[in-house]
Design a protein around this motif. Structure first.
Motif, PDB file in Angstrom:
ATOM      1  N   ASN A 372      38.959  46.688  34.994  1.00  0.00           N
ATOM      2  CA  ASN A 372      39.903  45.754  34.404  1.00  0.00           C
ATOM      3  C   ASN A 372      40.308  46.284  33.036  1.00  0.00           C
ATOM      4  N   CYS A 373      41.515  46.811  32.925  1.00  0.00           N
ATOM      5  CA  CYS A 373      41.970  47.445  31.693  1.00  0.00           C
ATOM      6  C   CYS A 373      42.985  46.611  30.921  1.00  0.00           C
ATOM      7  N   LEU A 374      43.073  45.332  31.228  1.00  0.00           N
ATOM      8  CA  LEU A 374      44.025  44.462  30.533  1.00  0.00           C
ATOM      9  C   LEU A 374      43.771  44.421  29.033  1.00  0.00           C
ATOM     10  N   SER A 375      42.490  44.428  28.641  1.00  0.00           N
ATOM     11  CA  SER A 375      42.160  44.231  27.228  1.00  0.00           C
ATOM     12  C   SER A 375      42.523  45.415  26.346  1.00  0.00           C
ATOM     13  N   ARG A 380      46.463  43.437  22.957  1.00  0.00           N
ATOM     14  CA  ARG A 380      45.245  42.832  23.490  1.00  0.00           C
ATOM     15  C   ARG A 380      44.057  43.137  22.562  1.00  0.00           C
ATOM     16  N   PRO A 381      42.936  42.396  22.688  1.00  0.00           N
ATOM     17  CA  PRO A 381      41.830  42.500  21.723  1.00  0.00           C
ATOM     18  C   PRO A 381      41.229  43.882  21.576  1.00  0.00           C
ATOM     19  N   CYS A 382      41.240  44.707  22.633  1.00  0.00           N
ATOM     20  CA  CYS A 382      40.567  45.999  22.569  1.00  0.00           C
ATOM     21  C   CYS A 382      41.529  47.180  22.469  1.00  0.00           C
ATOM     22  N   TYR A 383      42.797  46.905  22.142  1.00  0.00           N
ATOM     23  CA  TYR A 383      43.757  47.997  21.986  1.00  0.00           C
ATOM     24  C   TYR A 383      43.441  48.816  20.736  1.00  0.00           C
ATOM     25  N   GLU A 384      43.062  48.111  19.663  1.00  0.00           N
ATOM     26  CA  GLU A 384      42.689  48.791  18.430  1.00  0.00           C
ATOM     27  C   GLU A 384      41.179  49.060  18.418  1.00  0.00           C
ATOM     28  N   PRO A 385      40.721  50.187  17.900  1.00  0.00           N
ATOM     29  CA  PRO A 385      41.554  51.300  17.419  1.00  0.00           C
ATOM     30  C   PRO A 385      42.260  52.019  18.560  1.00  0.00           C
ATOM     31  N   ASP A 386      43.476  52.406  18.307  1.00  0.00           N
ATOM     32  CA  ASP A 386      44.307  53.024  19.329  1.00  0.00           C
ATOM     33  C   ASP A 386      43.915  54.496  19.483  1.00  0.00           C
ATOM     34  N   THR A 387      42.755  54.705  20.097  1.00  0.00           N
ATOM     35  CA  THR A 387      42.274  56.069  20.326  1.00  0.00           C
ATOM     36  C   THR A 387      41.927  56.231  21.793  1.00  0.00           C
ATOM     37  N   LEU A 388      42.033  57.441  22.243  1.00  0.00           N
ATOM     38  CA  LEU A 388      41.707  57.735  23.634  1.00  0.00           C
ATOM     39  C   LEU A 388      40.238  57.441  23.919  1.00  0.00           C
ATOM     40  N   GLN A 389      39.360  57.769  22.966  1.00  0.00           N
ATOM     41  CA  GLN A 389      37.937  57.527  23.176  1.00  0.00           C
ATOM     42  C   GLN A 389      37.635  56.034  23.293  1.00  0.00           C
ATOM     43  N   GLY A 426      34.903  43.444  16.395  1.00  0.00           N
ATOM     44  CA  GLY A 426      35.896  42.416  16.108  1.00  0.00           C
ATOM     45  C   GLY A 426      36.002  41.422  17.244  1.00  0.00           C
ATOM     46  N   SER A 427      37.227  41.204  17.721  1.00  0.00           N
ATOM     47  CA  SER A 427      37.441  40.284  18.843  1.00  0.00           C
ATOM     48  C   SER A 427      37.372  40.995  20.184  1.00  0.00           C
ATOM     49  N   CYS A 428      37.069  42.302  20.152  1.00  0.00           N
ATOM     50  CA  CYS A 428      36.956  43.076  21.387  1.00  0.00           C
ATOM     51  C   CYS A 428      35.529  43.009  21.902  1.00  0.00           C
ATOM     52  N   VAL A 429      35.345  42.366  23.034  1.00  0.00           N
ATOM     53  CA  VAL A 429      34.015  42.216  23.617  1.00  0.00           C
ATOM     54  C   VAL A 429      33.947  43.034  24.896  1.00  0.00           C
ATOM     55  N   SER A 434      26.173  40.808  25.156  1.00  0.00           N
ATOM     56  CA  SER A 434      25.573  39.488  24.963  1.00  0.00           C
ATOM     57  C   SER A 434      26.492  38.605  24.124  1.00  0.00           C
ATOM     58  N   ARG A 435      27.430  39.215  23.401  1.00  0.00           N
ATOM     59  CA  ARG A 435      28.369  38.427  22.593  1.00  0.00           C
ATOM     60  C   ARG A 435      29.228  37.519  23.449  1.00  0.00           C
ATOM     61  N   SER A 436      29.548  38.003  24.667  1.00  0.00           N
ATOM     62  CA  SER A 436      30.379  37.180  25.548  1.00  0.00           C
ATOM     63  C   SER A 436      29.624  35.944  25.992  1.00  0.00           C
ATOM     64  N   GLU A 437      28.276  36.092  26.131  1.00  0.00           N
ATOM     65  CA  GLU A 437      27.467  34.954  26.538  1.00  0.00           C
ATOM     66  C   GLU A 437      27.303  33.951  25.406  1.00  0.00           C
ATOM     67  N   MET A 438      27.152  34.486  24.170  1.00  0.00           N
ATOM     68  CA  MET A 438      26.935  33.605  23.029  1.00  0.00           C
ATOM     69  C   MET A 438      28.194  32.857  22.641  1.00  0.00           C
ATOM     70  N   SER A 439      29.339  33.549  22.760  1.00  0.00           N
ATOM     71  CA  SER A 439      30.577  32.950  22.292  1.00  0.00           C
ATOM     72  C   SER A 439      31.355  32.248  23.380  1.00  0.00           C
ATOM     73  N   GLY A 440      30.944  32.469  24.606  1.00  0.00           N
ATOM     74  CA  GLY A 440      31.686  31.871  25.711  1.00  0.00           C
ATOM     75  C   GLY A 440      32.884  32.701  26.094  1.00  0.00           C
ATOM     76  N   ILE A 441      33.075  33.837  25.412  1.00  0.00           N
ATOM     77  CA  ILE A 441      34.192  34.722  25.713  1.00  0.00           C
ATOM     78  C   ILE A 441      33.849  35.569  26.914  1.00  0.00           C
ATOM     79  N   SER A 442      34.758  35.786  27.777  1.00  0.00           N
ATOM     80  CA  SER A 442      34.526  36.697  28.890  1.00  0.00           C
ATOM     81  C   SER A 442      35.770  37.522  29.122  1.00  0.00           C
TER      82      SER A 442
END
Length: 492
Positions: A372-375, A380-389, A426-429, A434-442
């Protein structure tokens, strides 16, 4: 894979005889991912010692056999070695032991006369630097220095080396150090030519008809490993030395062999190392010395394909160089001891991976791999930093987390590796955090198929039309619904 508990630990040997070793920082990441707290280096590799700084991992460095003769003949050279390879890295790198040579008495016997002088000169240099209480000095010996190891109670050192062995043990006694033993039940079993059952070598339960008993002490030995350790203790006792603890600096089992090496299999390696870990972390001693736990370094982290000899010599590694396990240990990460689970292990792109290979891996993960590469698309939350790695790491990890239970690996053409450090930021999980479990973010599951990339980093990722249209359709539905409701009930 290890945890330090009172009296016992399991460490790992890291050799450098491989044509495809990862960067030192990546090796340390693998060590941390599998919770190793002790590592033995066969030399004093500068890159590894720098990478191990501030990790807390206890490090044993090695004086190579090639360096031994010079150090054994020159106190000034020994002092220079300590300053360069120990003092320069402390306290950031937690160096706690020096292994002087490797199986010197049996592999380079012509240098045996300088072994103890070399150890003494190195110790003097530690004392001069006030490091002798932190760093202990010893020298790994093979089982071949013991002329007859069974029954353990009658074991003695080969008389050829009596003078050197006596000086060696006296040094260990005087400096409060430990006897370093390389114990390989694999070789004991193979060379035994059927004398001992393989269960005895693999720590497996023996039937009543196969029980191994020392006729002099009537001690019952359930493993060849314990018998080897006791043979070393009894050998020291025969020279009137007691109170010198043993640390096993090498033990393991090869997972691949040639046509004449039928016992070198992944199944046997998995069985041996799993049982070895279980045996060590139970924090008990041997039948002869039950109060002295046996800390052990497993041989080894990676395969060393540059080693000479039969196929088995090149295939002792527990992990591939990308951090994936060669076989699954039943006590992976020592969950039984630490209470940790396999959560918190992530698959990320290597720091030194080739850009084109990363692009290929990213395209595969988001395409055929159905990650799933939407993020990681623009905005989207995980676009930054805009690096290939960064983008590849997110895609690799999403694929790995979804498929690892069904055999998915962290490889991607050698551009990926395992880490225990949560790459979320940041907001990229990241998936599995475990952050997704604590914050309810998935991270949203890809309900409409994989997202594919175009090519290089920074390119807007192509998203299936449905993924864009659904929110718009839902919004339009809400508007139309409100209009319909108001038409019926909001008339003036």
């Amino acid at each position: 894979m290890t945890v330090k508990i009172p009296g016992a630990f399991v460490g790992v040997n890291v050799g450098f005889g491989s044509t495809s070793l990862p960067a030192a920082e990546d090796v340390v990441t693998i060590l941390k991912a599998h919770q190793f707290t002790h590592v033995r280096l066969f030399d004093a590799d500068r890159r590894m010692l720098n990478a191990l700084a501030n990790t807390g991992i206890e490090v044993m460095v090695g004086v190579t056999n090639g360096e031994l003769l010079g150090i054994g003949e020159s106190p000034s050279l020994a002092a220079a070695w300590i300053n360069k390879n120990v003092g320069a890295y402390l306290p950031a790198t937690n160096i706690t032991a020096i292994a002087v040579g490797s199986e010197v008495l049996t592999t380079i016997p012509h240098v045996a006369s300088v072994l103890v002088p070399a150890m003494s000169y190195l110790h003097r240099a530690l004392v001069a630097s006030n490091l002798n209480f932190q760093v202990k000095i010893s020298s790994p010996q093979s089982m071949d220095v013991i002329s007859r190891s069974f029954p353990p109670s009658t074991a003695t050192f080969n008389s050829t080396w009596n003078s050197t062995i006596y000086q060696f043990l006296q040094f260990l006694k005087n400096t409060g150090s430990f006897y370093m033993l390389n114990a390989y039940p694999y070789y004991g079993y193979v060379s035994g030519d059927g004398i001992f059952p393989i269960e005895y070598a693999l720590f497996q339960q023996l039937s009543p008809t196969k029980q191994i008993v020392d006729p002099n002490t009537v001690f019952r030995y359930t493993s060849m490993f314990d018998a080897m350790v006791d043979a070393a203790y009894y050998s020291m006792g025969a020279l009137n030395f007691s109170g010198i603890p043993i640390i096993v600096t090498e033990s393991g089992w090869p997972w691949l062999g040639g046509v004449n090496e039928p016992d070198a299999t992944a199944e046997n390696a998995e069985t041996y190392n799993s049982n070895l870990i279980r045996r060590v972390v139970n924090n008990t001693g041997t039948p002869g010395w039950p109060s002295l736990p046996v800390s052990t370094y497993i041989y080894e982290l990676f395969n060393e394909d540059k080693r000479r000899g039969p196929t088995s010599e090149k295939n002792w590694g527990m992990f591939y160089t990308n951090g994936s396990a060669v076989y699954t240990l039943s006590l992976t990460s020592l969950d039984m001891v630490t209470g940790n689970s396999s959560q918190g292990v992530f698959c990320i792109a290597k720091h030194d991976a080739d850009s084109k290979s990363l692009e290929t891996g990213l395209d595969w993960a988001c395409g055929q791999g159905k990650a799933n590469c939407l993020s990681i698309q623009v905005g989207r939350p995980c676009y930054e930093p805009d690096t290939l790695q960064n983008h590849a790491s997110f895609a690799y990890n999403d694929y790995y987390q979804r498929t690892k239970s069904s055999g998915g690996t962290c490889d991607f053409g050698g551009t990926a590796m395992i880490t225990s450090a949560d790459p979320s930021h940041g907001s990229c999980v990241f998936t599995g955090s475990s952050r997704s479990e604590m914050s309810g973010i998935s991270t949203p599951f890809s309900a409409f198929g994989p997202v594919s990339t175009l090519s290089a980093r920074g390119t807007t990722l192509q998203v299936p039309d449905a993924a864009v249209l659904i929110p718009a359709i839902l919004a339009m539905f809400q508007i139309l619904s409100s209009v319909s409701i108001c038409t019926q009930f909001c008339t003036a």
